[in-house]
Write a protein that holds these residues in place. Sequence first.
Motif, PDB file in Angstrom:
ATOM      1  N   THR A   1       1.141  23.245 -45.947  1.00 28.61           N
ATOM      2  CA  THR A   1       0.151  22.246 -46.319  1.00 28.61           C
ATOM      3  C   THR A   1       0.573  20.873 -45.816  1.00 28.61           C
ATOM      4  O   THR A   1       1.769  20.590 -45.662  1.00 28.61           O
TER       5      THR A   1
ATOM      6  N   THR B   1      -1.574  17.992 -46.942  1.00 28.56           N
ATOM      7  CA  THR B   1      -2.224  17.032 -47.825  1.00 28.56           C
ATOM      8  C   THR B   1      -1.742  17.245 -49.251  1.00 28.56           C
ATOM      9  O   THR B   1      -1.268  18.325 -49.611  1.00 28.56           O
TER      10      THR B   1
ATOM     11  N   SER C   1      -3.614  17.441 -51.861  1.00 31.69           N
ATOM     12  CA  SER C   1      -4.476  18.447 -52.483  1.00 31.69           C
ATOM     13  C   SER C   1      -4.043  19.853 -52.100  1.00 31.69           C
ATOM     14  O   SER C   1      -4.049  20.769 -52.933  1.00 31.69           O
ATOM     15  N   GLY C   2      -3.685  20.051 -50.828  1.00 33.57           N
ATOM     16  CA  GLY C   2      -3.263  21.370 -50.374  1.00 33.57           C
ATOM     17  C   GLY C   2      -1.995  21.832 -51.045  1.00 33.57           C
ATOM     18  O   GLY C   2      -1.863  22.992 -51.455  1.00 33.57           O
ATOM     19  N   ARG C   3      -1.071  20.917 -51.199  1.00 38.01           N
ATOM     20  CA  ARG C   3       0.209  21.248 -51.815  1.00 38.01           C
ATOM     21  C   ARG C   3       0.024  21.620 -53.281  1.00 38.01           C
ATOM     22  O   ARG C   3       0.631  22.582 -53.781  1.00 38.01           O
TER      23      ARG C   3
ATOM     24  N   CYS D   1      -2.708  22.771 -54.616  1.00 39.89           N
ATOM     25  CA  CYS D   1      -3.456  24.030 -54.694  1.00 39.89           C
ATOM     26  C   CYS D   1      -2.548  25.225 -54.424  1.00 39.89           C
ATOM     27  O   CYS D   1      -2.655  26.258 -55.088  1.00 39.89           O
TER      28      CYS D   1
ATOM     29  N   TYR E   1      -8.088  13.249 -44.257  1.00 42.62           N
ATOM     30  CA  TYR E   1      -8.989  14.251 -44.824  1.00 42.62           C
ATOM     31  C   TYR E   1     -10.238  14.412 -43.971  1.00 42.62           C
ATOM     32  O   TYR E   1     -10.767  15.521 -43.827  1.00 42.62           O
TER      33      TYR E   1
ATOM     34  N   GLY F   1      -7.928  21.178 -49.923  1.00 44.39           N
ATOM     35  CA  GLY F   1      -6.689  21.676 -50.511  1.00 44.39           C
ATOM     36  C   GLY F   1      -6.656  23.189 -50.544  1.00 44.39           C
ATOM     37  O   GLY F   1      -5.651  23.824 -50.218  1.00 44.39           O
ATOM     38  N   GLU F   2      -7.782  23.803 -50.924  1.00 39.22           N
ATOM     39  CA  GLU F   2      -7.829  25.263 -50.981  1.00 39.22           C
ATOM     40  C   GLU F   2      -7.743  25.881 -49.597  1.00 39.22           C
ATOM     41  O   GLU F   2      -7.076  26.904 -49.405  1.00 39.22           O
TER      42      GLU F   2
ATOM     43  N   GLU G   1      -6.216  24.615 -46.982  1.00 39.72           N
ATOM     44  CA  GLU G   1      -4.824  24.499 -46.556  1.00 39.72           C
ATOM     45  C   GLU G   1      -3.931  25.510 -47.279  1.00 39.72           C
ATOM     46  O   GLU G   1      -3.036  26.108 -46.668  1.00 39.72           O
ATOM     47  N   ALA G   2      -4.175  25.676 -48.575  1.00 33.97           N
ATOM     48  CA  ALA G   2      -3.376  26.637 -49.339  1.00 33.97           C
ATOM     49  C   ALA G   2      -3.609  28.056 -48.826  1.00 33.97           C
ATOM     50  O   ALA G   2      -2.664  28.854 -48.697  1.00 33.97           O
TER      51      ALA G   2
ATOM     52  N   SER H   1      -1.733  28.579 -45.716  1.00 32.97           N
ATOM     53  CA  SER H   1      -0.317  28.821 -46.015  1.00 32.97           C
ATOM     54  C   SER H   1      -0.101  30.264 -46.462  1.00 32.97           C
ATOM     55  O   SER H   1       0.863  30.918 -46.046  1.00 32.97           O
TER      56      SER H   1
END
Length: 621
Positions: free
Chosen positions: A138, A140, A142-144, A146, A297, A387-388, A390-391, A394
């Motif tokens: 991630t 961002t 938000s990604g981290r 999430c 973003y 965020g989702e 990016e998650a 991952s």
Amino acid sequence: MYTPESKYQRRVDAFSKRLETYSSKSNAAGNYKLLVFFGGIAAAAALYIMKQHILTAAVLVLFAAGFAYLSIVQNRFIKKKDYCQAMLKINALCLKRAKGLWNTFSDKGEEFENHDHNFSYDLDLFGSGSLFQMLNMTTTYSGRQCLARFLLEPLSSPEAIACRQEAVKELAEKLIFRHRLYSKVLTTDSNIVLSDEDILDKKRSKTLAGTINKLDEVFTWASEESSLYSASWFRLLITALPIVTLTAAVLAIVKLLPFYLPIAGFVVQFLMLGYKVNFRNKSFELVEKHSKTLKVYSSVLKQFEAGNFESSHMKALKNALKGASQKPAWKQIEKLSKLWELIANRYNFLHTVINTATLWDFHCMVALENWKRESGRYVEKWFETIGEVEALCSLSVMCHDNPDFIMPQVTEDPRDGITAVELGHPLLTRGRKCNDVSLENGQPILLITGSNMSGKSTFLRTVGLSLLLSYMGLPVCAKAFCCPVMKVYACMRTSDNLGQSVSSFYAELLRVKMIVEAVDRGERVFFLLDEIFKGTNSADRHTGAKMLIGQLDRKGAWGMVSTHDLELADMEKESAGRIRNYHFREYYEADRIYFDYTLRKGVSDTRNAIYLMKLAGVKVE
């Protein structure tokens, strides 16, 4: 043989060559620019001295056009160079992960560690050598967040798990999309330096903790509305008043009106600007503070919205980004970034004069209010979606980098049992040992004995982590894996807490209480108990462990228990086979101890504590 490692290596080699090419072209364009600049000045000066003024002007125009063209060309090469540099470092990081060196990555997610959680601390979800450290791609905040939530809150229905599996498999095949998504942040955020992959990893972590910070204040600001700046009469006032005042000033200059009238208009406008000035400044400062984050973003959203997806979950995420305006989300955020460029003019030394004459701050606030009314209520959703995405990207790393892992079959009925063929620990990339395991409806508990370092605790973590991966929609390290949806509880790592006056034994009791209460609530519990009640004397330990295991069995819980207490093996007979004995063993060759980490039926009949004490220097008679 085609492997993820070889794929990353080829991409590293390819981007290295392209980076060298674009760097060379960029430098050449820069040299040509210097040549054109100084050549143009020299030629123009010579012609001017010769009094060829027309030719002088023509040369200046010609060389200026050439300089501008070369600047455009160089900027294109610089962008391509930056992209290749970002992709090179991304693939270098992925190559390190594929080689099993992911435990050197700086972002370990340590702040997400929670010793009171029902399994995260026991199963190495965060910290050094953790699942988070291995998976995290991630970029961002938000990604981290999430990704951490995905690890801590597994899915609870087979339908949701199947949907996640579909999305993860699709993203695993979209390597270029995932890397471009990642590169958007690296090439947009000037705080990240692309000089070395290790520095890149550390800079990225620092940026996530600092520049891309918590965004709650942005969400609050975007959802708030001001009736004043959205009122039609106010917009008419701040548009008409400067026009009237400036017109009066012009008429006063040509002596058609007295000067006190425009002066009075400017004074009124100056006084108007003092109304709620702190409120305006706070709004402007907030947009300024997060302007870089908004650009990041926006670039990530643009990359995502341009993608084509087949999985239902990814389609739903993409469709949810468009609000009532049906404009792409990245364009709406980009519009806010452009508004910030207008607001940034406040720092011009002429701003006070211009602001007084035009009521510029009011117009900026009206523009911000218009944006908030049209797009503000979607901001939190946009950031959560990115965020989702990016998650999920991952999570797909596990699928892409481990083609020999398999997607598990997750069922609703707990009577289906847990069956694994050649199950291995997903975080052990070297020296991994795989075992078969089966827990059935009539035989739901395994009691595992064995000597020190024989592999009992690692095996418990292997099963527990494999269940969590299954509930996260991820593949597991096995040839086959089937499990029902259950809630995992672990009591494996407990320690004292001097600050809270909690001994290790009492900490263990608190964790046991959590498990018992979950069973009493009717949850489908799968428990992992490692050397239960090890903090007390042997008699109480044996009695307490036997009572606890029997209680969990009677209430329908499933699980595994590792122990040195061989007397507990009698529970297999006492439970009519519902509790089964398995063990690990060691062997000796040339006065050295070895472990094969193979799970076998029955009770352990070997011991190595005395041998290990001798190795530690203890004189044992």
